[in-house]
Design a protein around this motif. Structure first.
Motif, PDB file in Angstrom:
ATOM      1  N   TYR A 192      26.099  36.260  76.555  1.00 27.09           N
ATOM      2  CA  TYR A 192      25.182  35.118  76.441  1.00 27.09           C
ATOM      3  C   TYR A 192      25.956  33.864  76.040  1.00 27.09           C
ATOM      4  N   LEU A 193      26.844  33.972  75.052  1.00 25.02           N
ATOM      5  CA  LEU A 193      27.654  32.820  74.626  1.00 25.02           C
ATOM      6  C   LEU A 193      28.525  32.333  75.777  1.00 25.02           C
ATOM      7  N   GLN A 194      29.069  33.270  76.537  1.00 16.56           N
ATOM      8  CA  GLN A 194      29.925  32.931  77.680  1.00 16.56           C
ATOM      9  C   GLN A 194      29.137  32.116  78.712  1.00 16.56           C
ATOM     10  N   ARG A 195      27.882  32.503  78.899  1.00 16.90           N
ATOM     11  CA  ARG A 195      27.023  31.802  79.854  1.00 16.90           C
ATOM     12  C   ARG A 195      26.862  30.332  79.450  1.00 16.90           C
ATOM     13  N   TYR A 196      26.925  30.074  78.156  1.00 13.64           N
ATOM     14  CA  TYR A 196      26.814  28.707  77.646  1.00 13.64           C
ATOM     15  C   TYR A 196      28.177  28.106  77.321  1.00 13.64           C
ATOM     16  N   HIS A 197      29.234  28.731  77.867  1.00 13.32           N
ATOM     17  CA  HIS A 197      30.610  28.211  77.768  1.00 13.32           C
ATOM     18  C   HIS A 197      31.149  28.182  76.339  1.00 13.32           C
ATOM     19  N   ILE A 198      30.674  29.111  75.503  1.00 15.00           N
ATOM     20  CA  ILE A 198      31.060  29.107  74.088  1.00 15.00           C
ATOM     21  C   ILE A 198      32.027  30.254  73.776  1.00 15.00           C
ATOM     22  N   ILE A 199      33.138  29.894  73.123  1.00 12.17           N
ATOM     23  CA  ILE A 199      34.034  30.899  72.534  1.00 12.17           C
ATOM     24  C   ILE A 199      33.764  30.859  71.035  1.00 12.17           C
ATOM     25  N   HIS A 200      33.397  31.975  70.448  1.00 14.89           N
ATOM     26  CA  HIS A 200      33.043  32.008  69.026  1.00 14.89           C
ATOM     27  C   HIS A 200      34.275  31.833  68.130  1.00 14.89           C
ATOM     28  N   ARG A 201      35.345  32.541  68.439  1.00 14.58           N
ATOM     29  CA  ARG A 201      36.659  32.446  67.798  1.00 14.58           C
ATOM     30  C   ARG A 201      36.741  33.035  66.381  1.00 14.58           C
ATOM     31  N   ASP A 202      35.655  33.647  65.901  1.00 16.93           N
ATOM     32  CA  ASP A 202      35.744  34.244  64.565  1.00 16.93           C
ATOM     33  C   ASP A 202      34.871  35.494  64.446  1.00 16.93           C
ATOM     34  N   ILE A 203      34.922  36.339  65.482  1.00 19.50           N
ATOM     35  CA  ILE A 203      34.201  37.609  65.428  1.00 19.50           C
ATOM     36  C   ILE A 203      34.951  38.534  64.467  1.00 19.50           C
ATOM     37  N   LYS A 204      34.260  39.002  63.447  1.00 17.76           N
ATOM     38  CA  LYS A 204      34.839  39.896  62.434  1.00 17.76           C
ATOM     39  C   LYS A 204      33.684  40.486  61.620  1.00 17.76           C
ATOM     40  N   PRO A 205      33.921  41.548  60.854  1.00 21.57           N
ATOM     41  CA  PRO A 205      32.811  42.182  60.115  1.00 21.57           C
ATOM     42  C   PRO A 205      32.051  41.222  59.204  1.00 21.57           C
ATOM     43  N   ASP A 206      32.743  40.237  58.642  1.00 22.39           N
ATOM     44  CA  ASP A 206      32.099  39.269  57.740  1.00 22.39           C
ATOM     45  C   ASP A 206      31.051  38.433  58.456  1.00 22.39           C
ATOM     46  N   ASN A 207      31.213  38.240  59.768  1.00 21.27           N
ATOM     47  CA  ASN A 207      30.325  37.366  60.549  1.00 21.27           C
ATOM     48  C   ASN A 207      29.351  38.157  61.419  1.00 21.27           C
ATOM     49  N   ILE A 208      29.161  39.424  61.078  1.00 17.59           N
ATOM     50  CA  ILE A 208      28.181  40.253  61.797  1.00 17.59           C
ATOM     51  C   ILE A 208      27.192  40.778  60.767  1.00 17.59           C
ATOM     52  N   TYR A 226      50.199  28.713  70.027  1.00 12.62           N
ATOM     53  CA  TYR A 226      50.724  27.984  68.874  1.00 12.62           C
ATOM     54  C   TYR A 226      52.250  27.957  68.884  1.00 12.62           C
ATOM     55  N   MET A 227      52.852  29.082  69.278  1.00 13.15           N
ATOM     56  CA  MET A 227      54.316  29.201  69.233  1.00 13.15           C
ATOM     57  C   MET A 227      55.004  28.445  70.356  1.00 13.15           C
ATOM     58  N   ASP A 228      54.471  28.586  71.582  1.00 15.88           N
ATOM     59  CA  ASP A 228      55.205  27.993  72.711  1.00 15.88           C
ATOM     60  C   ASP A 228      54.336  27.122  73.615  1.00 15.88           C
ATOM     61  N   GLY A 229      53.116  26.778  73.136  1.00 18.14           N
ATOM     62  CA  GLY A 229      52.245  25.912  73.942  1.00 18.14           C
ATOM     63  C   GLY A 229      51.899  26.534  75.272  1.00 18.14           C
ATOM     64  N   GLY A 230      51.670  27.836  75.287  1.00 14.43           N
ATOM     65  CA  GLY A 230      51.353  28.578  76.518  1.00 14.43           C
ATOM     66  C   GLY A 230      50.136  28.027  77.243  1.00 14.43           C
ATOM     67  N   PRO A 231      49.578  28.810  78.164  1.00 12.92           N
ATOM     68  CA  PRO A 231      48.503  28.296  79.032  1.00 12.92           C
ATOM     69  C   PRO A 231      47.158  28.109  78.334  1.00 12.92           C
ATOM     70  N   GLY A 232      47.048  28.449  77.081  1.00 12.92           N
ATOM     71  CA  GLY A 232      45.763  28.350  76.387  1.00 12.92           C
ATOM     72  C   GLY A 232      45.041  29.683  76.423  1.00 12.92           C
ATOM     73  N   TYR A 233      43.831  29.697  75.925  1.00 15.36           N
ATOM     74  CA  TYR A 233      43.071  30.954  75.868  1.00 15.36           C
ATOM     75  C   TYR A 233      41.602  30.684  76.159  1.00 15.36           C
ATOM     76  N   SER A 234      40.866  31.779  76.424  1.00 16.09           N
ATOM     77  CA  SER A 234      39.453  31.623  76.766  1.00 16.09           C
ATOM     78  C   SER A 234      38.632  32.768  76.177  1.00 16.09           C
ATOM     79  N   TYR A 235      37.527  33.114  76.839  1.00 18.74           N
ATOM     80  CA  TYR A 235      36.578  34.094  76.307  1.00 18.74           C
ATOM     81  C   TYR A 235      37.185  35.433  75.902  1.00 18.74           C
ATOM     82  N   PRO A 236      38.257  35.928  76.558  1.00 17.72           N
ATOM     83  CA  PRO A 236      38.797  37.239  76.171  1.00 17.72           C
ATOM     84  C   PRO A 236      39.199  37.355  74.698  1.00 17.72           C
ATOM     85  N   VAL A 237      39.434  36.214  73.997  1.00 19.72           N
ATOM     86  CA  VAL A 237      39.821  36.315  72.580  1.00 19.72           C
ATOM     87  C   VAL A 237      38.697  36.944  71.749  1.00 19.72           C
ATOM     88  N   ASP A 238      37.434  36.679  72.113  1.00 19.67           N
ATOM     89  CA  ASP A 238      36.315  37.252  71.358  1.00 19.67           C
ATOM     90  C   ASP A 238      36.210  38.758  71.585  1.00 19.67           C
TER      91      ASP A 238
END
Length: 414
Positions: free
Chosen positions: A136-152, A195-207
């Motif tokens: 659902y978040l992906q459908r709205y172009h949102i990356i949460h970036r902080d999925i963890k037990p504290d935030n569930i 952060y280390m080498d300015g790579g291509p960036g990241y997207s939804y897979p991080v969540d």
């Protein structure tokens, strides 16, 4: 006098903006990254909510206003069964308020600390419910970036809900995020790589990587990599290169295969969509409609006879808080009276300017009123139809830290 009418709920003008006086404060239940949370009851409807409140001056001094605005702009455009949904936002002279779904089951971090044993069946359902939320978040172009037990958070039946959007970001089309954001132990390899080498960036897979780390931790009681907030980034990247994840021999092969797919280091090969996860053999028997409707009962149901949070939050609010919420009305009246006298102590000019900017730019929101206006009943909200898309477009990664730059070009400390 008038005591026989006290049982009647107060009637508020439906066109009046919701404010602090519309709620009864019941008790403090938590502390977020830059705000406190209490249980409240809306005086007219008697509905219960959680209310997060953030002191404006502290937010300015800590340069956190942008995070509050980001969270508000994102949450006003969302409504989903497995999110903590925003109902109202408003402000007064001291604080910014967000009123959200009340979930009394506690967060998964609390239950891990209570040594709860989560079964494979329970974690399997959590993964499915969270996958629906991430899709659902992906459908709205949102990356949460902080999925963890504290935030569930868990509701009273044990279903999961994602909270805390203060470091979420919005990306459109093929755009990628590039800023370092998240909680180190749950962050995907590509975030560190950027952060280390300015790579291509990241997207939804991080969540989805964070979901994998969280699922592993729930099953085992610890995380697959020994990463902490102080672990240097080059050390973390080296860990990803040389260390292999150890899966318990007691877990079924299907669960291990699913975790492997979530914890794939290459984001292009990682399970990172609902379609991907529905294609995993281990979930072939899952009734996804039943998952969405919360018709499947979780294996772990929080204790209804107790408050599933640390009781010290209530003591802190009563004893340590210099401006406790339950004394707000008297305090504000006193301040307003003092402002008209010579006794008032003016804030420094820059802080005053920042406070004024916050007051002007704060986003007032009322989901109840919105539903009445749109006649949508309980249907999901269409973000773009009410400008949510426009609000979210301001939150592109790389631009979302500039909400106050037109007045606050330097640190706002008093």
């Amino acid at each position: 006098m008038g005591g026989n009418h006290s049982h009647k709920p107060p009637v508020f003008d439906e066109n009046e903006e919701v404010n602090f006086d519309h709620f009864q404060i019941l008790r403090a239940i938590g502390k977020g990254s830059f705000g406190k949370v209490c249980i409240v009851q809306k005086r007219d409807t008697k509905k219960m909510y959680a209310m997060k409140y953030m002191n404006k001056q502290k937010c300015i001094e800590r340069d956190e206003v942008r995070n509050v605005f980001r969270e508000l702009q994102i949450m006003q455009g969302l409504e989903h069964p497995f999110l903590v949904n925003l109902w109202y936002s408003f402000q007064d002279e001291e604080d910014m308020f967000m009123v959200v779904d009340l979930l009394l089951g506690g967060d998964l971090r609390y239950h891990l600390q209570q040594n709860v044993h989560f079964t494979e069946g329970t974690v399997k359902l959590y993964i499915c419910e969270l996958a629906l939320a991430l899709e659902y978040l992906q459908r709205y172009h949102i990356i949460h970036r902080d999925i963890k037990p504290d935030n569930i958070l868990l509701d009273e039946h044990g279903h999961v809900h994602i909270t805390d959007f203060n470091i979420a970001t919005v990306v459109k089309g093929a755009e990628r995020a590039s800023s370092m954001a998240g909680t180190k132990p749950y962050m995907a390899p590509e975030v560190f790589q950027v952060y280390m080498d300015g790579g291509p960036g990241y997207s939804y897979p991080v969540d989805w990587w964070s979901l994998g780390i969280t699922a592993y931790e729930l099953l085992r009681g610890w995380r697959p990599y020994e990463i902490h907030s102080a672990t240097p980034i080059d050390e973390i990247l080296n860990m990803f290169k040389v260390e292999r994840v150890h899966y318990s021999s007691t877990w079924c092969k299907g669960m291990v295969a699913l975790l492997r797919k979530l914890l794939t280091k290459d984001p292009e090969s990682r399970v990172s969509s609902l379609h991907d996860i529905q294609s995993v053999p281990y979930l072939a028997d899952m009734n996804w409609d039943a998952v969405f409707e919360k018709a499947l009962m979780p294996g772990f149901v929080p204790n209804k006879g107790r408050l599933n949070c640390d009781p010290t939050f209530e003591l802190e609010e009563m004893i340590l808080e210099s401006k406790p919420l339950h004394k707000k009305k008297k305090r504000l009246a006193k301040n307003r009276s003092r402002d008209g006298t010579k006794d008032s102590c003016p804030l420094n000019g820059h802080l005053q300017q920042c406070l004024e900017t916050v007051r002007k730019e704060f986003i007032v929101f009322n989901r109840e009123k919105l539903r009445r206006q749109q006649g949508q009943g309980s249907q999901l909200l269409d973000t773009d139809s009410r400008g949510g898309g426009q609000a979210q477009s301001k939150l592109q990664d790389g631009c979302n830290n500039n909400l106050l730059t037109h007045t606050c070009t330097r640190g706002c400390s008093s």
